[in-house]
Every structure is written in structure tokens, then in C-alpha cells.
Design a protein around this motif. Structure first.
Motif, PDB file in Angstrom:
ATOM      1  N   ARG A   1      89.096   9.867 -27.424  1.00 12.96           N
ATOM      2  CA  ARG A   1      87.933  10.371 -28.147  1.00 12.96           C
ATOM      3  C   ARG A   1      86.658  10.142 -27.339  1.00 12.96           C
ATOM      4  N   PRO A   2      86.220  11.129 -26.574  1.00 13.38           N
ATOM      5  CA  PRO A   2      85.047  10.960 -25.711  1.00 13.38           C
ATOM      6  C   PRO A   2      83.781  10.540 -26.462  1.00 13.38           C
ATOM      7  N   GLU A   3      83.640  10.959 -27.728  1.00 18.02           N
ATOM      8  CA  GLU A   3      82.408  10.633 -28.450  1.00 18.02           C
ATOM      9  C   GLU A   3      82.228   9.123 -28.649  1.00 18.02           C
ATOM     10  N   ILE A   4      83.339   8.401 -28.692  1.00 19.44           N
ATOM     11  CA  ILE A   4      83.251   6.948 -28.830  1.00 19.44           C
ATOM     12  C   ILE A   4      82.647   6.344 -27.562  1.00 19.44           C
ATOM     13  N   PHE A   5      83.084   6.803 -26.418  1.00 15.05           N
ATOM     14  CA  PHE A   5      82.613   6.255 -25.147  1.00 15.05           C
ATOM     15  C   PHE A   5      81.197   6.729 -24.826  1.00 15.05           C
ATOM     16  N   GLU A   6      80.849   7.939 -25.265  1.00 11.14           N
ATOM     17  CA  GLU A   6      79.494   8.457 -25.044  1.00 11.14           C
ATOM     18  C   GLU A   6      78.448   7.620 -25.775  1.00 11.14           C
ATOM     19  N   LEU A   7      78.816   7.060 -26.921  1.00 14.32           N
ATOM     20  CA  LEU A   7      77.878   6.212 -27.671  1.00 14.32           C
ATOM     21  C   LEU A   7      77.303   5.117 -26.789  1.00 14.32           C
ATOM     22  N   PHE A   8      78.150   4.527 -25.960  1.00 16.07           N
ATOM     23  CA  PHE A   8      77.710   3.367 -25.186  1.00 16.07           C
ATOM     24  C   PHE A   8      76.783   3.757 -24.040  1.00 16.07           C
ATOM     25  N   ASP A   9      76.823   5.004 -23.619  1.00 18.97           N
ATOM     26  CA  ASP A   9      75.810   5.486 -22.679  1.00 18.97           C
ATOM     27  C   ASP A   9      74.442   5.494 -23.354  1.00 18.97           C
TER      28      ASP A   9
END
Length: 328
Positions: A131-139
Motif C-alpha cells: 500500500r504505497p499511501e502508507i509509505f507516502e505518509l512518512f514523506d
């Protein structure tokens, strides 16, 4: 103390660091802030400059103790924490950016810090790694200055390999020890290729690799070594590295013959891990200061001989590999 680079974070961290799952006392005991402070001082006095905690350790008390301690010292101490395990039920659907953001902000409050050196997803379900949206949050959290780096804590090699496909993942925390050797087969090489730091947890297989347990050893009601041997509460690989207790005891007896003269095998077991250059640091836990001193002694030991390494591998192949290797 020797220091190694934690991947693309650029942090130069102690190869033997400190995990704080039980830093305020033994597993299942009430959190003892005085004891936690003593353990933390023992570690940093011995050269440790990297401390790993999590928002669920001691229901937030571990984070509070670490934050207070770090602000009391003049040295540069890198702080890593984890988020996600508060979710109940702990399922893929519960992982949502807004919820994770709140966990990060709560950790900052607990520790009284303005930014986190490293925030790690705390062993999320495998589906989360897709789920890319989970990792994008941390950016976004990094842009806001709330975190400096993102890492992941995983149960399986599969999750580690998938997780490091995201460029913003700077470190992987994974179980690796004499009784859990699979990460060295493929994952370590891929981590080095991508300049991802490797943080080794459960290095002593929940104390099994100390060689101090027996058939008569008992564990308190709140100790996961008592209630989670078959994965009743969380992944069974977290308890004795997923090894059947009796089988583990038999394997440890074989290890004692390989390393005669050691009443406690912990330093040898930690030194074995340090033989792998992909490893950035080990984070053994401690429930009293003397355990910290024992763990730090590993850095002073000579490398294992080729014969000793072969013997460890033979014991692993005979006792452990058939039931453990394919699962994680």
C-alpha cells in the motif's frame, strides 16, 4: 565500542545498541522508571548511542523513560521508536494514514522531542507493504520535520524484501540469530545493495541462546515466553524465535560444547551476529544493568573461528532449520 553506519540514514551507531521492550523490568512486570534509568545509563556509559523503543512498550512508559533520559545526557543519542501495534484488531484495514500520523505525534509527546530520528512500522500485516499511501505518509511527516527517517520492523524476509522497494525505507529491523539464519541468504545482500540499515532484534532468541534455561525454568504469567509459545497473542516467531522450547534446549547443549568455558553464551551469540557486515546494529534487551554489561562484552570478543562457524551451522541445520527456516 565499534560503530557502523545505519544505511542511508547516515547515522554512525553502536554495533551493540539497546532494545527497550523489557527495560523497565521483566516482561509482564509493572514499569519501573528507576530501573529503566539505571539500564539506560549503563548502556550509554558503555558506548551505546542508539536506543530502540515502541509506543506499546509499557503502554508508553518506555518512550517516556527514553525521552527523559536522552534529554539528561550530553551525548548524541539516536532514538528509534515504532508505531502500529496499538491497533486493535491489528489488521491491514486498520492501517490508515490519519491514524499513523496520530501515533507519531503521540510518540513525540511521550518523549518530549521535536523530531524522531527513526520511526518504524511495527510488524504490520503483510498486506500493508503493498500500500504505497502508507509509505507516502512518512514523506509528508519528514517534510513537516516530525521525523527524520522511516524504517520497518518485520516478521518475515518476504516483508523485508518488499518493504525496501520503497525508497524512503532506510532501515529494516528483523529477527536474526544462531537459530534464525534465513535473513542472511538473500535479504542481507539486497539491503546492502540499496544501502538499507539492518537492525537485529531478538538476537538471543528470547534468552534461549544464553544457555541459562532448562526444563525447570519458569516464566511469569505476563511473560510472552509463558503465554505466546504457539503464537496465541502475536507472531510466535517473536518468542524463542519460533523454536519449540525442548528442541531449542537440545540445540543449546550442542552449542555449549562448541564454546566451552562460557557460563552465559550471550556474548558469543551476539558476536556471531556481528560477523555479518550487512548488520548495522544489534538491539538486545535488558531487565537489569548487569545484562547490559554482559551484552556489551560481545564487542570485545575475537571473531568466531571457521570451525566454530561451521559447527553453529551444523547445529542449526540439524535441530532448527527444518521447522523454522521456511516460516519466516
Amino acid at each position: 565500542m565499534n560503530y557502523r553506519k545505519l544505511g542511508k540514514t547516515g547515522f554512525n551507531i553502536s554495533e551493540i545498541s539497546l532494545g527497550t521492550w523489557q527495560v523497565g523490568g521483566k516482561w509482564g512486570d509493572a514499569f519501573d522508571h528507576t530501573l529503566a534509568e539505571q539500564i539506560l545509563h549503563e548502556a550509554v556509559d558503555g558506548g551505546v548511542n542508539f536506543i530502540d523503543t515502541a509506543d506499546v512498550y509499557g503502554a508508553g512508559e518506555s518512550e517516556k523513560a527514553v525521552g527523559k533520559f536522552v534529554k539528561s545526557r550530553s551525548e548524541r543519542i539516536y532514538v528509534a521508536t515504532k508505531c502500529g501495534r496499538q491497533l486493535s484488531p491489528h489488521v491491514n484495514e486498520a492501517y490508515q494514514p490519519a491514524v499513523l500520523r496520530k501515533f507519531v505525534e503521540d510518540s513525540l509527546t511521550n518523549m518530549g522531542l521535536e523530531t524522531l530520528d527513526l520511526i518504524q512500522l511495527h510488524c504490520p500485516p503483510t498486506e500493508v507493504y503493498y500500500r504505497p499511501e502508507i509509505f507516502e505518509l512518512f514523506d509528508r511527516l519528514k517534510d513537516e520535520g516530525k521525523i527524520q527517517n522511516l524504517g520497518i520492523s518485520v516478521e518475515k524476509v518476504e516483508e523485508a524484501l518488499k518493504g525496501i522497494e520503497f525508497d524512503n525505507v532506510t532501515s529494516v529491523q528483523i529477527i536474526f540469530n544462531m537459530f534464525r539464519q534465513r535473513p542472511a541468504e538473500l535479504f542481507f545482500a539486497q539491503a546492502q545493495k540499496k544501502d538499507v540499515g539492518v537492525i537485529v532484534r531478538v538476537p538471543l532468541a528470547s534468552g534461549l541462546l544464553t544457555g541459562t534455561f532448562s526444563q525447570n525454568s519458569s516464566f511469569s504469567e505476563g511473560d510472552h515466553r509463558n503465554f505466546n509459545r504457539h503464537g496465541e497473542k502475536f507472531d510466535k516467531g517473536e518468542t524463542f524465535s519460533g523454536i519449540d522450547y525442548e528442541t531449542g534446549l537440545a540445540a543449546v547443549e550442542e552449542l555449549k560444547a562448541v564454546f566451552p568455558g562460557y557460563e552465559n553464551l550471550a556474548p558469543v551469540a551476539l558476536r556471531w551476529i556481528l560477523m555479518f557486515e550487512a548488520v548495522s546494529c544489534i538491539i538486545p534487551g535488558a531487565s537489569r544493568p548487569a545484562q547490559v554489561a554482559s551484552n556489551l562484552h560481545a564487542a570485545d570478543l575475537p571473531p568466531l573461528t571457521e570451525e566454530q562457524q561451521k559447527a553453529v551451522n551444523t547445529i542449526y541445520s540439524q535441530y532448527i532449520k527444518p521447522s523454522v527456516h521456511p516460516l519466516w
